[in-house]
Each structure stands twice: as C-alpha cells, then as structure tokens.
Design an enzyme around this catalytic site. Structure first.
Site, PDB file in Angstrom:
ATOM      1  N   ASP A  50       0.823  -1.211   0.000  1.00 59.11           N
ATOM      2  CA  ASP A  50       0.000   0.000   0.000  1.00 59.11           C
ATOM      3  C   ASP A  50       0.857   1.261   0.000  1.00 59.11           C
ATOM      4  OD1 ASP A  50       0.939  -0.205   2.504  1.00 59.11           O
ATOM      5  OD2 ASP A  50      -1.003  -0.210   3.524  1.00 59.11           O
ATOM      6  N   HIS A 252      20.258   4.316 -21.441  1.00 63.02           N
ATOM      7  CA  HIS A 252      19.333   4.527 -20.315  1.00 63.02           C
ATOM      8  C   HIS A 252      19.844   3.865 -19.033  1.00 63.02           C
ATOM      9  CE1 HIS A 252      15.850   5.233 -23.383  1.00 63.02           C
ATOM     10  NE2 HIS A 252      16.619   6.285 -23.246  1.00 63.02           N
ATOM     11  N   ASP A 269      23.508  12.557 -16.642  1.00 58.40           N
ATOM     12  CA  ASP A 269      22.335  13.139 -17.307  1.00 58.40           C
ATOM     13  C   ASP A 269      21.280  13.266 -16.222  1.00 58.40           C
ATOM     14  OD1 ASP A 269      20.048  13.701 -18.763  1.00 58.40           O
ATOM     15  OD2 ASP A 269      20.468  12.253 -20.350  1.00 58.40           O
ATOM     16  N   ASP A 280      16.928  19.313 -18.193  1.00 55.03           N
ATOM     17  CA  ASP A 280      17.516  18.069 -18.708  1.00 55.03           C
ATOM     18  C   ASP A 280      18.938  18.404 -19.163  1.00 55.03           C
ATOM     19  OD1 ASP A 280      18.059  15.660 -19.937  1.00 55.03           O
ATOM     20  OD2 ASP A 280      16.522  15.847 -21.494  1.00 55.03           O
ATOM     21  N   HIS A 359      21.141   8.323 -31.478  1.00 52.96           N
ATOM     22  CA  HIS A 359      19.884   8.995 -31.145  1.00 52.96           C
ATOM     23  C   HIS A 359      19.844  10.367 -31.788  1.00 52.96           C
ATOM     24  CE1 HIS A 359      21.946  11.409 -28.039  1.00 52.96           C
ATOM     25  NE2 HIS A 359      22.420  10.293 -27.510  1.00 52.96           N
ATOM     26  N   HIS A 363      14.991  17.263 -28.260  1.00 56.19           N
ATOM     27  CA  HIS A 363      13.545  17.083 -28.113  1.00 56.19           C
ATOM     28  C   HIS A 363      12.999  18.321 -27.413  1.00 56.19           C
ATOM     29  CE1 HIS A 363      14.456  16.124 -23.876  1.00 56.19           C
ATOM     30  NE2 HIS A 363      15.429  15.364 -24.349  1.00 56.19           N
ATOM     31  N   HIS A 370      10.426  14.972 -22.256  1.00 59.20           N
ATOM     32  CA  HIS A 370      10.247  14.862 -23.714  1.00 59.20           C
ATOM     33  C   HIS A 370       8.885  15.479 -23.963  1.00 59.20           C
ATOM     34  CE1 HIS A 370      13.265  11.279 -24.143  1.00 59.20           C
ATOM     35  NE2 HIS A 370      13.795  12.348 -23.599  1.00 59.20           N
ATOM     36  N   GLU A 393      21.662  17.833 -27.634  1.00 60.04           N
ATOM     37  CA  GLU A 393      22.400  16.823 -26.879  1.00 60.04           C
ATOM     38  C   GLU A 393      23.138  15.824 -27.761  1.00 60.04           C
ATOM     39  OE1 GLU A 393      19.833  13.885 -24.869  1.00 60.04           O
ATOM     40  OE2 GLU A 393      18.128  15.148 -25.371  1.00 60.04           O
ATOM     41  N   TYR A 397      29.352   7.437 -28.642  1.00 61.90           N
ATOM     42  CA  TYR A 397      29.468   6.238 -27.811  1.00 61.90           C
ATOM     43  C   TYR A 397      30.376   5.273 -28.568  1.00 61.90           C
ATOM     44  CZ  TYR A 397      25.184   8.549 -26.208  1.00 61.90           C
ATOM     45  OH  TYR A 397      24.260   9.481 -25.785  1.00 61.90           O
ATOM     46  N   ARG A 414      28.266  12.604 -23.680  1.00 60.84           N
ATOM     47  CA  ARG A 414      27.081  13.351 -24.122  1.00 60.84           C
ATOM     48  C   ARG A 414      27.126  14.705 -23.448  1.00 60.84           C
ATOM     49  NH1 ARG A 414      23.523   9.848 -23.274  1.00 60.84           N
ATOM     50  NH2 ARG A 414      22.508  10.425 -21.317  1.00 60.84           N
ATOM     51  N   GLU A 416      24.572  18.041 -23.031  1.00 58.98           N
ATOM     52  CA  GLU A 416      23.169  18.393 -23.283  1.00 58.98           C
ATOM     53  C   GLU A 416      22.794  19.678 -22.557  1.00 58.98           C
ATOM     54  OE1 GLU A 416      20.352  15.534 -21.655  1.00 58.98           O
ATOM     55  OE2 GLU A 416      18.769  16.325 -22.955  1.00 58.98           O
TER      56      GLU A 416
END
Ligand code: GLY
Ligand code: MN
Ligand code: MN
Length: 457
Positions: A50, A252, A269, A280, A359, A363, A370, A393, A397, A414, A416
C-alpha cells in the site's frame, strides 16, 4: 471546514491563477463551437503493497489548472451561462487530511484556481452527463487511457438514456493537437519556472563535478545531485543517469551503483523540476579531474558539434537543422580521428555516424522532459519559433570493436543543454555549468578534492 489554520497557504494551488485562466481561455477559443472539453488529473499509483509512487500531476491538467492534487477533473463548457470552467476535486476531510496532508477543498479551489464552479469528485458521474446536454462534440485525450475513453462514452450514453429527446455529442475529438500546440510555445511565467529548474540542475551538476574524485561510486555522485535538488524543494524530472566508464555506452543506464574508474569518464544526465517544468542536462567529465588526450579529443568533438547545433536554434530554421549540423561536425571529426574512413559526403549519405551516435540531437522540453508538440508538419521538419525550448544533446558512444584504436574504446560522451529560441541568439537556459573541457578541469580543480579528504567539503 478544514482542519488547516487559515493562514497556512495550501501548497497544491499555484501562487497566481492568471496564467491558467489565460490558457483555459485560449483553449476554449480554439475549440469548435458546441464543445465540451474534459481533462482528468492524475491518480496516485501504487508502487507495491500500500505504498505509492511520489504523486506527479498530469501535465495537461497542470498546464490548465496549476492544481497539484490527485483525483480531479477539469471540464470546460464554452458559452455555458451557469459557468464555463468547472472543477471536480476532493472535498475537505479533516480525518483524511490528518493522514495524507491538506486538501484545498471546494471553496478554496473555486477561489484560488479561479474556476466558475467546483463540485465533489464523487459527484462526477452524476453531473457530467448533464454538462454534455446540447453539445455536439467532446474533446479529450482520445486513446491515452482506454478506461477513461470508455468512461467518456458511458457519460455520453447516460445522457442519451436519461433524456431521449436532448442532443448528445456525436463527435469525439483528440484534445492533444490543440492543447499541445499551446504548450509548445512557452510563456514568460513558464520560462521563469524553466530557468529556475535549469539553474538548480546546473548547480547540481557543478556540485557533482566538484565532489568527484577516485574512490567514490556512481551512487555517491547521484546523492550529490539529489541533495542539491531536494534542498531547493525540487523532485528530479527523470531518473538520473550517472554512468561511469563504459556504462556511458548504455543510453538509459540508471543503476548508478558502480565504483568510479580512476582514469575513466563519468557521464551524468540529470535535471530537476520546478512547478512541474523540467530541466535536462548532460555533462561528461574525468573522474581524476584531468581528461586524457583521447577523452579530450572525443569530448572536444562532441562540444564542437553541440555549439554548431545550438547555433541553428533560430526562428525560421527547421528543427532537423539542429540534428543535421551536429551529425556533420561529428562525421568530420570522426574522419579526422580515424574512426570513420572515406569522404565526408559519402559518410553523411550513409549515416555512418550512427555506429557511434544512434539517437537524435534534441527534443522539446517543458512540463514533460520529452515535451509535447509536433516535430513535423505536412511531412516536413517544422520551423522553429520564438519561445520554443529544445534540448541540444549530441553524443558519441565508442564501442570495443577491434577496428577501433585502443585509446578510444569504451568512451561515451554526451553534452546536453536546454535551449530557448529567441529573436536573437539562442538562449542557453542551462549554460551556467561548464561544458568545455578546460572549464570543467578548472571547476574540478577548484574543489579540495586533492587534499585526501575529498568531496569538496
Ligand atoms: N534525459 C533524457 C534525455 O536526455 O532525453
Ligand atoms: Mn534530453
Ligand atoms: Mn538528458
């Protein structure tokens, strides 16, 4: 009567209802005549047993009301004489409020949210069919939540069953297009929230850079970020990524539990939310405080791509120009470094960079990380307009394949930032945290990381 003393402001209403009044009016003026617009808020979601996940209001509902309580529904009935803007929400309940915290309640909700009328959420089924009477069409987020879609149809059918000779809506129209075009262009009050989210997030990144030293773990850097967010009263806007070494190649990665490699990079990130508006930011920096030549070469290349890409964020340019500029700079650099062979044009034509950069370059960002808003119109990349905000961004890699020079293997970078389109140069909302290699090294050297106690504190 509420158990709450009168002088304590309810935290679930916005400081001013003005922006939300304006947004509801704008939305109603875009809706076809004879409409009713239904926008449900979010419910609490069980995590296990709960225990609940932290409550996050539905972004469309938040945009139109600023109201941050679960179990509410906004109904707009343009032209209705007895009131156009109606809110269904939880009633005050001193017993429940002792357990779960204060509720705004109906009277305060009517006043603070500046709606025409407020009803108990428990009366929704009884009242809503009547609000559809004489209307031709219903706007709601068709297809987003099948249970709610069914509910809307049941309300409409209920009206038909109750009163066979009244007009009941025949048309169900997706609300997303109208509402999300409004959300795409940010107003001054939204930009105020976004700048604050950006500043706190930038401070958190700077703090993580200054705290970083060999011997720490990804989890300890994550704690630095979350501490900076929390002390400013802000939740994270998404799960932070703190990816050291080759973990940065996992786009991710959110486990954030590995020891930092002494001579590796760490890619962070992370961003926080203010009034529901996200920041972001990504930065990549050396655990030791000094980039190796190979790390520096890749970092400099990604940064050069980012600067070229940011420069495209101007009114009249296509959204895709941002990505195209980044891909061109990255491809040139990858050829120079020997990671790609052949001509620039041939590599661009074949999108050979996708081996290292899989990628897109950005965005929209706003109430959602996003964010909503179309990227293409009539099949074409849409033109940028003042007060759109997009991330920029670019990244590289580099894997472990045999044909990759040893010194570059396992490097992930990266960078961004959140960029506002203006009439003039693009505004970098998140630019206060260093992104150039030299500036990162200077900031990291400014902490007392080297004195053996570490952590800058
Ligand atoms: N943090 C999610 C993204 O960069 O798109
Ligand atoms: Mn992003
Ligand atoms: Mn990001």
């Amino acid at each position: 009567m509420s158990a709450r003393p009168r002088h304590v402001p309810a935290a679930t209403a916005p400081k001013s209802a003005e922006p939300h009044i304006r947004r509801r009016r704008d939305l109603m003026s875009l809706a076809e005549p004879g409409s009713v617009v239904i926008v449900p808020g979010a419910h609490e979601v069980l995590r296990n047993g709960d225990s609940h996940f932290a409550f996050r209001q539905d972004s469309d509902f938040l945009y139109l009301t600023g109201f941050d309580e679960p179990d509410a529904v906004l109904v707009l009935v343009p032209g209705r004489e007895a009131g156009e803007q109606l809110l269904f929400c939880r009633e005050s309940d001193p017993d429940r409020e002792r357990w779960d915290g204060p509720r705004l309640g109906l009277d305060a909700a009517r006043e603070r949210l500046a709606v025409d009328d407020c009803f108990p959420i428990d009366d929704l089924d009884e009242i809503l069919p009547g609000l559809m009477e004489g209307r031709e069409r219903i706007y709601h987020a068709v297809g987003r939540n099948p249970a709610f879609d069914r509910q809307v149809i049941e309300w409409r059918n209920e009206l038909r069953n109750q009163k066979r000779n009244v007009r009941a809506p025949e048309e169900f129209i997706g609300l997303d297009h109208l509402l999300h075009e409004l959300r795409l262009i940010k107003s001054p009050d939204e930009l105020r929230s976004m700048r604050r989210a950006a500043r706190i997030s930038a401070d958190a990144h700077a703090r993580a850079m200054q705290a970083c030293r060999p011997g720490l773990s990804e989890a300890e850097l994550t704690a630095e970020l979350l501490h900076e967010f929390a002390r400013n009263g802000c939740p994270p806007s998404y799960l932070p990524i703190v990816a050291s070494g080759a973990n940065a190649l996992i786009l991710h990665y959110v486990k954030n539990d590995q020891p930092l490699p002494d001579d590796g990079l760490v890619l962070i990130d992370a961003g926080c939310e203010v009034d529901g508006y996200a920041a972001d930011i990504s930065r990549t920096f050396p655990v030791s405080g000094r980039f190796t030549p190979a790390q520096r070469a890749i970092h400099d290349l990604v940064r050069a791509a980012q600067l070229q890409a940011i420069d495209q964020a101007r009114p009249g340019r296509a959204f895709d120009d941002i990505h195209d500029a980044a891909c061109r700079v990255l491809t040139e650099g990858l050829i120079d470094l020997g990671l790609l062979t052949g001509s620039l044009d041939a590599n661009l034509e074949q999108q050979a960079y996708r081996r290292f950069y899989m990628h897109k370059t950005g965005h929209w960002i706003g109430l959602d990380v996003h964010d909503v808003g179309d990227y293409r119109i009539d099949g074409q990349s849409r033109q940028l307009e003042k007060n759109m905000v997009t991330t920029v961004e670019p990244a590289l890699y580099i894997g472990f394949d045999d044909d990759i020079p040893e010194e570059f293997r396992g490097i992930g970078v990266r960078i961004e930032d959140d960029i506002r389109v203006t009439d003039d140069d693009p505004e970098n909302l998140t630019g206060s945290v260093p992104a150039d290699a030299a500036a990162i090294e200077t900031l990291m050297a400014s902490s007392n990381r080297a004195d053996g106690r570490g952590g800058g504190r």
